[in-house]
Write a protein that holds these residues in place. Structure first.
Motif, PDB file in Angstrom:
ATOM      1  N   MET A   1       0.852  -1.176   0.000  1.00  0.00           N
ATOM      2  CA  MET A   1       0.000   0.000   0.000  1.00  0.00           C
ATOM      3  C   MET A   1       0.888   1.225   0.000  1.00  0.00           C
ATOM      4  SD  MET A   1      -2.913   1.105   2.725  1.00  0.00           S
ATOM      5  CE  MET A   1      -3.759  -0.429   2.545  1.00  0.00           C
ATOM      6  N   ILE A   2       0.429   2.261  -0.689  1.00  0.00           N
ATOM      7  CA  ILE A   2       1.206   3.492  -0.762  1.00  0.00           C
ATOM      8  C   ILE A   2       0.981   4.319   0.495  1.00  0.00           C
ATOM      9  CG2 ILE A   2       1.628   5.550  -2.147  1.00  0.00           C
ATOM     10  CD1 ILE A   2       2.305   2.904  -3.471  1.00  0.00           C
ATOM     11  N   ARG A   3       2.052   4.786   1.116  1.00  0.00           N
ATOM     12  CA  ARG A   3       1.959   5.581   2.327  1.00  0.00           C
ATOM     13  C   ARG A   3       2.371   7.017   2.053  1.00  0.00           C
ATOM     14  NH1 ARG A   3       3.071  -0.043   2.505  1.00  0.00           N
ATOM     15  NH2 ARG A   3       2.085  -0.852   4.332  1.00  0.00           N
ATOM     16  N   PHE A   4       1.691   7.947   2.680  1.00  0.00           N
ATOM     17  CA  PHE A   4       2.023   9.346   2.473  1.00  0.00           C
ATOM     18  C   PHE A   4       2.111  10.052   3.838  1.00  0.00           C
ATOM     19  CE2 PHE A   4       1.077   8.842  -1.925  1.00  0.00           C
ATOM     20  CZ  PHE A   4      -0.063   8.071  -1.995  1.00  0.00           C
ATOM     21  N   LEU A   5       3.271   9.975   4.491  1.00  0.00           N
ATOM     22  CA  LEU A   5       3.395  10.696   5.747  1.00  0.00           C
ATOM     23  C   LEU A   5       4.765  11.334   5.814  1.00  0.00           C
ATOM     24  CD1 LEU A   5       2.219  11.599   8.341  1.00  0.00           C
ATOM     25  CD2 LEU A   5       2.803   9.434   9.370  1.00  0.00           C
ATOM     26  N   ALA A   6       4.844  12.594   5.387  1.00  0.00           N
ATOM     27  CA  ALA A   6       6.108  13.306   5.435  1.00  0.00           C
ATOM     28  C   ALA A   6       5.837  14.777   5.604  1.00  0.00           C
ATOM     29  CB  ALA A   6       6.901  13.067   4.149  1.00  0.00           C
ATOM     30  N   ALA A   7       6.621  15.444   6.384  1.00  0.00           N
ATOM     31  CA  ALA A   7       6.559  16.891   6.504  1.00  0.00           C
ATOM     32  C   ALA A   7       7.870  17.409   5.942  1.00  0.00           C
ATOM     33  CB  ALA A   7       6.383  17.319   7.946  1.00  0.00           C
ATOM     34  N   ALA A   8       7.806  18.049   4.789  1.00  0.00           N
ATOM     35  CA  ALA A   8       9.031  18.425   4.094  1.00  0.00           C
ATOM     36  C   ALA A   8       9.908  19.322   4.948  1.00  0.00           C
ATOM     37  CB  ALA A   8       8.684  19.117   2.780  1.00  0.00           C
ATOM     38  N   ALA A   9       9.297  20.277   5.636  1.00  0.00           N
ATOM     39  CA  ALA A   9      10.099  21.202   6.419  1.00  0.00           C
ATOM     40  C   ALA A   9      10.844  20.478   7.531  1.00  0.00           C
ATOM     41  CB  ALA A   9       9.218  22.293   7.018  1.00  0.00           C
ATOM     42  N   ALA A  10      10.210  19.470   8.107  1.00  0.00           N
ATOM     43  CA  ALA A  10      10.839  18.755   9.214  1.00  0.00           C
ATOM     44  C   ALA A  10      12.000  17.900   8.746  1.00  0.00           C
ATOM     45  CB  ALA A  10       9.822  17.876   9.919  1.00  0.00           C
ATOM     46  N   LEU A  11      12.046  17.603   7.470  1.00  0.00           N
ATOM     47  CA  LEU A  11      13.091  16.723   6.965  1.00  0.00           C
ATOM     48  C   LEU A  11      14.350  17.482   6.555  1.00  0.00           C
ATOM     49  CD1 LEU A  11      10.932  14.335   4.794  1.00  0.00           C
ATOM     50  CD2 LEU A  11      12.073  13.798   6.928  1.00  0.00           C
ATOM     51  N   ILE A  12      14.280  18.791   6.528  1.00  0.00           N
ATOM     52  CA  ILE A  12      15.417  19.561   6.042  1.00  0.00           C
ATOM     53  C   ILE A  12      16.255  20.045   7.222  1.00  0.00           C
ATOM     54  CG2 ILE A  12      16.123  21.566   4.704  1.00  0.00           C
ATOM     55  CD1 ILE A  12      14.754  19.295   3.129  1.00  0.00           C
ATOM     56  N   ILE A 350       3.521  -7.447  -4.196  1.00  0.00           N
ATOM     57  CA  ILE A 350       3.948  -6.134  -3.717  1.00  0.00           C
ATOM     58  C   ILE A 350       4.079  -6.145  -2.201  1.00  0.00           C
ATOM     59  CG2 ILE A 350       3.162  -3.736  -3.464  1.00  0.00           C
ATOM     60  CD1 ILE A 350       2.181  -3.862  -6.348  1.00  0.00           C
ATOM     61  N   ASP A 351       3.094  -6.743  -1.528  1.00  0.00           N
ATOM     62  CA  ASP A 351       3.041  -6.783  -0.069  1.00  0.00           C
ATOM     63  C   ASP A 351       3.280  -8.216   0.415  1.00  0.00           C
ATOM     64  OD1 ASP A 351       2.513  -6.262   2.597  1.00  0.00           O
ATOM     65  OD2 ASP A 351       0.353  -6.102   2.326  1.00  0.00           O
ATOM     66  N   ASN A 352       4.493  -8.654   0.702  1.00  0.00           N
ATOM     67  CA  ASN A 352       5.679  -7.836   0.750  1.00  0.00           C
ATOM     68  C   ASN A 352       6.863  -8.601   0.154  1.00  0.00           C
ATOM     69  OD1 ASN A 352       7.269  -5.574   1.425  1.00  0.00           O
ATOM     70  ND2 ASN A 352       7.852  -6.508   3.354  1.00  0.00           N
ATOM     71  N   ALA A 353       6.611  -9.301  -0.960  1.00  0.00           N
ATOM     72  CA  ALA A 353       7.736  -9.923  -1.659  1.00  0.00           C
ATOM     73  C   ALA A 353       8.727  -8.863  -2.122  1.00  0.00           C
ATOM     74  CB  ALA A 353       7.236 -10.744  -2.846  1.00  0.00           C
ATOM     75  N   THR A 354       8.212  -7.673  -2.481  1.00  0.00           N
ATOM     76  CA  THR A 354       9.128  -6.604  -2.915  1.00  0.00           C
ATOM     77  C   THR A 354      10.036  -6.164  -1.777  1.00  0.00           C
ATOM     78  OG1 THR A 354       7.448  -4.907  -2.418  1.00  0.00           O
ATOM     79  CG2 THR A 354       7.559  -5.730  -4.688  1.00  0.00           C
ATOM     80  N   GLY A 355       9.485  -6.021  -0.562  1.00  0.00           N
ATOM     81  CA  GLY A 355      10.312  -5.614   0.563  1.00  0.00           C
ATOM     82  C   GLY A 355      11.334  -6.662   0.940  1.00  0.00           C
ATOM     83  N   THR A 356      10.931  -7.939   0.876  1.00  0.00           N
ATOM     84  CA  THR A 356      11.857  -9.020   1.191  1.00  0.00           C
ATOM     85  C   THR A 356      12.972  -9.078   0.154  1.00  0.00           C
ATOM     86  OG1 THR A 356       9.940 -10.206   2.062  1.00  0.00           O
ATOM     87  CG2 THR A 356      11.986 -11.445   1.831  1.00  0.00           C
ATOM     88  N   ALA A 357      12.614  -8.884  -1.109  1.00  0.00           N
ATOM     89  CA  ALA A 357      13.632  -8.826  -2.166  1.00  0.00           C
ATOM     90  C   ALA A 357      14.610  -7.692  -1.916  1.00  0.00           C
ATOM     91  CB  ALA A 357      12.957  -8.667  -3.521  1.00  0.00           C
ATOM     92  N   THR A 358      14.110  -6.586  -1.365  1.00  0.00           N
ATOM     93  CA  THR A 358      14.977  -5.449  -1.081  1.00  0.00           C
ATOM     94  C   THR A 358      16.061  -5.813  -0.078  1.00  0.00           C
ATOM     95  OG1 THR A 358      13.207  -3.872  -1.566  1.00  0.00           O
ATOM     96  CG2 THR A 358      15.019  -3.077  -0.210  1.00  0.00           C
ATOM     97  N   LEU A 359      15.736  -6.629   0.930  1.00  0.00           N
ATOM     98  CA  LEU A 359      16.758  -7.065   1.877  1.00  0.00           C
ATOM     99  C   LEU A 359      17.901  -7.766   1.156  1.00  0.00           C
ATOM    100  CD1 LEU A 359      14.671  -8.510   4.866  1.00  0.00           C
ATOM    101  CD2 LEU A 359      15.689  -6.235   4.656  1.00  0.00           C
ATOM    102  N   ASP A 508      -2.809  -9.525  -6.111  1.00  0.00           N
ATOM    103  CA  ASP A 508      -1.489  -8.937  -5.841  1.00  0.00           C
ATOM    104  C   ASP A 508      -0.441  -9.944  -6.304  1.00  0.00           C
ATOM    105  OD1 ASP A 508       0.733  -7.592  -4.982  1.00  0.00           O
ATOM    106  OD2 ASP A 508       0.249  -7.664  -2.842  1.00  0.00           O
ATOM    107  N   GLU A 509      -0.286 -10.015  -7.634  1.00  0.00           N
ATOM    108  CA  GLU A 509       0.598 -10.992  -8.263  1.00  0.00           C
ATOM    109  C   GLU A 509       1.721 -10.296  -9.024  1.00  0.00           C
ATOM    110  OE1 GLU A 509      -2.230 -13.334 -10.618  1.00  0.00           O
ATOM    111  OE2 GLU A 509      -1.945 -14.937  -9.137  1.00  0.00           O
ATOM    112  N   TYR A 510       2.787 -11.041  -9.244  1.00  0.00           N
ATOM    113  CA  TYR A 510       3.926 -10.516 -10.000  1.00  0.00           C
ATOM    114  C   TYR A 510       3.519 -10.216 -11.433  1.00  0.00           C
ATOM    115  CZ  TYR A 510       8.535 -10.236 -12.147  1.00  0.00           C
ATOM    116  OH  TYR A 510       9.643  -9.819 -12.841  1.00  0.00           O
ATOM    117  N   ASP A 511       3.954  -9.071 -11.928  1.00  0.00           N
ATOM    118  CA  ASP A 511       3.669  -8.644 -13.298  1.00  0.00           C
ATOM    119  C   ASP A 511       4.993  -8.450 -14.027  1.00  0.00           C
ATOM    120  OD1 ASP A 511       2.971  -7.418 -15.677  1.00  0.00           O
ATOM    121  OD2 ASP A 511       1.654  -5.920 -14.757  1.00  0.00           O
ATOM    122  N   PRO A 512       5.286  -9.283 -15.036  1.00  0.00           N
ATOM    123  CA  PRO A 512       6.562  -9.140 -15.746  1.00  0.00           C
ATOM    124  C   PRO A 512       6.693  -7.811 -16.478  1.00  0.00           C
ATOM    125  CG  PRO A 512       5.126 -10.718 -16.858  1.00  0.00           C
ATOM    126  CD  PRO A 512       4.487 -10.416 -15.540  1.00  0.00           C
TER     127      PRO A 512
END
Length: 563
Positions: A1-12, A350-359, A508-512
């Motif tokens: 799932m796409i997450r959107f939690l960022a405060a740009a000013a706080a990150l600088i 996507i949830d979460n074979a992609t994250g495991t692959a990232t490791l 939620d399947e792999y798409d070549p």
């Protein structure tokens, strides 16, 4: 799932927080080191994601042949990537679980006087038990509307005030009282969800109140997912933490009802769901007995099992007893509600074979770059989908002491929408790790964007939370929504399509045909942040006033504290 939690000013330019009076981590003096781009292989991402989400892995549910295949494959890939077994010569940390499978569900039967209403399991309601009992019978339990089901003395809030819930069933609203606020100010942080808004908390509190059962009213917007997600996630085998569990006995049943069903129930009681929901936003709200009883029953089969976290390590060259974490969950839902084509495997590509692959890909890149000053731990955890059980078990029984763990990055469900100009961060502005991310963003020409949906509470829904609540600073970074092709409109459309049609479902399947270019840009951020932490002498802390700051300070000030 796409997450959107960022405060740009706080990150600088946000610097690490120094501990007061000698307590807390040693921070503030060390510069953030420069880190060149990592050699991250796209082919690794493709291969590992495709393999883990294949049908023969059966959705990677803990305690199934799919787990056995997953563990064997991860050991193979971790070994090839150059990692060493991370738990005293073993790749695994045992995680005790109990698996409970409900079956032969009866309808939800509501009675008021001589009137009876019946609601079907699956389409109208779902429910499970946390008790290892072969039969659950909820008999003529009085329904009580308890608003958001929150007891928060520090906020002057008690939705159970003045009522004895023993033997009764709580009807509970999803999220917390100010989820639809315009800004981030309010009793419960305004639009941003607190932990009081999570279903896990609501069921725990109902048990503390002595309730016989608890039913959450599903509403798509404040829940952040549709009924299809609830139905597939809460049907079939359910895994829970095994062994002795602290706290009161669980309710007989925890479940969900569709919002139209709740409207009918309250109407039968002479009440209006919309009116009571509005009243529940006030601290003056008090529970409302509905004068209706609920009954249902179902059988259970259960088994004790031991699942496993997978732990790999790249030892540090200078300070091997200081650790930087990369975490991702390897599990998914296994068999689930079938789609129209009859496919009942929730593959979790996507949830979460992609994250495991990232490791695996990050392990390869860090090995190629040579040993960092600090050790790097690559942790693939189990049972995230069952309530963060694997990560919580590790954090409660750490292989490497938490006061020697500098911080880390959690990876969960990457965006395959294509490259984005921005990045989204769950829990941005909370700790000194933001300074590391800010530098990595500047170096890669990207930016952080504020969260348009903080009411969805993603901060409490992935494995970083298990470490954060014990004081370890963790970043949770995901792809952005300002796509190079199509901008924000295209990014939001992709996220909505994934959530509605694939998230926690068989599709939620792999798409070549996936475009991996955006993922590879995200992986460079993960690599740089983790490598920076592994090369510095800094100990980033939570910001002053953050909910986790005092936990970290106490941990680091204890005798023998490493940080």
């Amino acid at each position: 799932m796409i997450r959107f939690l960022a405060a740009a000013a706080a990150l600088i330019g946000l610097a690490s927080c120094a501990g007061a009076g000698g307590a807390g981590p040693k921070t503030g003096a060390a510069a953030i080191p420069d880190v060149p781009p990592g050699e991250i292989a796209e082919q690794t991402m493709r291969d590992v994601t495709r393999t883990l989400s294949a049908d023969e892995f059966e959705g990677r549910a803990p305690g199934t042949p799919g787990e056995e295949k997953t563990l064997a494959y991860l050991v193979e890939r971790f070994t090839a990537a150059g990692l060493q077994p991370g738990n005293e010569g073993s790749w695994f940390q045992d995680v005790p679980l109990v698996e409970i499978t409900g079956k032969e569900y009866g309808p939800l039967i509501l009675r008021k006087g001589d009137e009876t209403r019946r609601f079907d399991y699956g389409s109208d309601w779902v429910g499970v038990t946390y008790r290892t009992e072969p039969r659950i019978d909820l008999k003529a339990s009085e329904l009580v509307f308890v608003g958001y089901g929150i007891v928060a003395p520090e906020r002057g809030w008690n939705d159970y005030a003045g009522i004895d819930m023993r033997g009764k069933t709580a009807v509970i609203l999803v999220n917390d009282p100010d989820y639809d606020a315009k800004g981030l100010k309010g009793t419960f942080n305004g639009r941003a969800m607190t932990y009081y808004g999570r279903w896990t908390y609501k069921f725990e509190e109902a048990a503390r109140q002595g309730a016989a059962a608890a039913l959450i009213v599903h509403d798509t917007f404040p829940a952040a997912y549709g009924w299809n997600v609830v139905e597939s996630s809460w049907s079939g085998p359910q895994a829970y933490a095994g062994g002795k569990v602290d706290g009161p006995p669980p309710t007989l049943m925890n479940g969900w009802v569709q919002k139209p069903v709740a409207e009918q129930i309250l109407a039968a009681a002479g009440q209006d769901l919309a009116r009571l929901s509005a009243a529940a936003k006030s601290p003056d709200f008090r529970p409302v007995p509905l004068g209706i009883t609920v009954s249902t029953g179902f059988d259970n089969s259960f088994r004790q099992l031991t699942s496993k976290n997978v732990v790999g390590i790249l030892p540090g060259r200078e300070r091997p007893d200081e650790y930087v974490l990369y975490t991702a969950h390897w599990d998914h839902l296994g068999r689930c509600t079938a789609n129209e084509a009859g496919d009942d495997i929730c593959n979790g590509a996507i949830d979460n074979a992609t994250g495991t692959a990232t490791l695996v890909a990050l392990a390869e890149a860090n090995r190629a770059a040579g040993a960092a000053a600090r050790s790097q731990v690559f942790l693939a955890v189990t049972a995230e989908e069952s309530g963060l059980i694997g990560s919580d078990y590790y954090a409660a029984h750490p292989v490497y002491p938490l006061d020697r763990t500098v911080g880390g990055v959690n990876i969960d469900a990457l965006s395959l929408a294509g490259p984005a100009r921005d990045v989204t961060v769950v829990g941005g502005g909370k700790s000194g790790l933001d300074a590391y991310l800010a530098k990595a963003l500047r170096e890669t020409g990207r930016y952080a964007t504020p969260d348009p949906t903080p009411e969805k509470g993603f901060y409490y829904r992935s494995d970083h939370f298990s470490f954060a609540k014990r004081g370890v600073p963790m970043l949770y970074v995901d792809g952005g929504e300002d796509l190079v092709k199509g901008g924000r409109k295209a990014g939001r459309a992709w996220a909505a399509d994934y959530t509605q049609h694939r998230y926690h479902g068989p599709d939620d399947e792999y798409d070549p045909g996936w475009d991996w270019s955006g993922v590879m840009r995200d992986l460079q951020l993960y690599y740089r942040v983790g490598r920076m932490l592994a090369e510095t002498t800094d100990w980033p802390n939570w910001r002053e006033g953050d909910e986790f700051r005092h936990i970290r300070d106490e941990s680091c000030a204890s005798p023998g504290g490493g940080c």
